[in-house]
Write an enzyme that holds these catalytic residues in place. Structure first.
Site, short mmCIF file in Angstrom:
data_model
loop_
_atom_site.label_atom_id
_atom_site.label_comp_id
_atom_site.label_asym_id
_atom_site.label_seq_id
_atom_site.Cartn_x
_atom_site.Cartn_y
_atom_site.Cartn_z
N HIS A 7 0.62 -1.13 0.09
CA HIS A 7 0.01 -0.03 0.14
C HIS A 7 0.98 1.22 0.05
CE1 HIS A 7 -2.79 -2.85 2.48
NE2 HIS A 7 -3.65 -2.61 1.20
N LYS A 39 -15.20 -8.23 4.19
CA LYS A 39 -14.15 -8.63 5.13
C LYS A 39 -14.46 -8.29 6.54
CE LYS A 39 -10.27 -7.47 1.78
NZ LYS A 39 -9.36 -6.45 1.35
N ARG A 94 -2.23 -5.77 -8.50
CA ARG A 94 -1.05 -6.62 -8.21
C ARG A 94 -1.26 -7.77 -9.12
NH1 ARG A 94 -2.78 -7.93 -2.27
NH2 ARG A 94 -5.02 -7.97 -3.50
N SER A 127 -2.74 -7.78 2.84
CA SER A 127 -2.83 -7.81 4.60
C SER A 127 -3.32 -8.82 4.96
CB SER A 127 -4.04 -6.73 4.82
OG SER A 127 -3.52 -5.57 4.32
#
Ligand code: PNS
Length: 164
Positions: free
Chosen positions: A17, A41, A90, A128
């Protein structure tokens, strides 16, 4: 003045990030990092905790501001007069979900464009969730997150195991 909103759940912030935030800060006059709720999440950290980590790890970048927000990203971006939403991409696996979000956001507010920055190769695999998993299983997370975030993750792991 060009303004970008860099949104995410940042639960917690990783070097991946930080790389995207730094690069966005070179392109735009101001970068507002928006710590948002991802309803898919279950977070480990509150918005306040995530915001605090981000403030610490970006304190050396003068044109970056950190804000927590519970609501629609496009509403936040338009309230900030943002020219663009900036996201890091990504791998191919990110593309479908990010594409879906960019199209939905554009449908909700056609004035707001999404700009994708490709993640640097050394951060290609970072997320994460993976970092939290490595921490939970006793692995060394120092290559993935700054020290203050590492301490926060280890503290949270301790709290979680004492609750069991
Ligand atoms: O880091 P993440 O979890 O991939 O970020 C996803 C996030 C938080 C940017 C996304 O869930 C979001 O924009 N949440 C805010 C609510 C919203 O606007 N939802 C509709 C987006 S299509």
């Amino acid at each position: 003045m060009t303004i970008a909103v860099c949104p995410g759940s940042f639960d917690p912030v990783t070097y991946g990030h930080i790389d995207i935030i730094k690069r966005a800060a070179k392109i735009f006059d101001k970068v507002i990092v928006a710590v948002l709720v991802n309803m898919e999440k279950k977070p480990w950290f509150t918005i306040e905790e995530r915001t605090e980590f981000l403030r610490k790890v970006t304190e050396d970048i003068p044109n970056v501001e950190i804000v927590g927000f519970e609501g629609l990203l496009v509403d936040f971006a338009s309230a900030c007069n943002a020219n663009a939403i900036v996201k890091g991409l990504r791998a191919v696996s990110d593309f479908e979900y990010e594409f879906q979000m960019a199209l939905t956001n554009n449908k909700l507010n056609s004035n707001i464009e999404t700009v994708f920055l490709t993640t640097s190769s050394e951060n290609m695999y970072l997320s994460s969730s993976i970092v939290k998993q490595v921490g939970l299983l006793g692995g060394d997370i120092s290559p993935f997150v700054p020290d203050c975030v590492k301490e926060g993750i280890l503290e949270r792991i301790k709290q979680r195991s004492s609750l069991k």
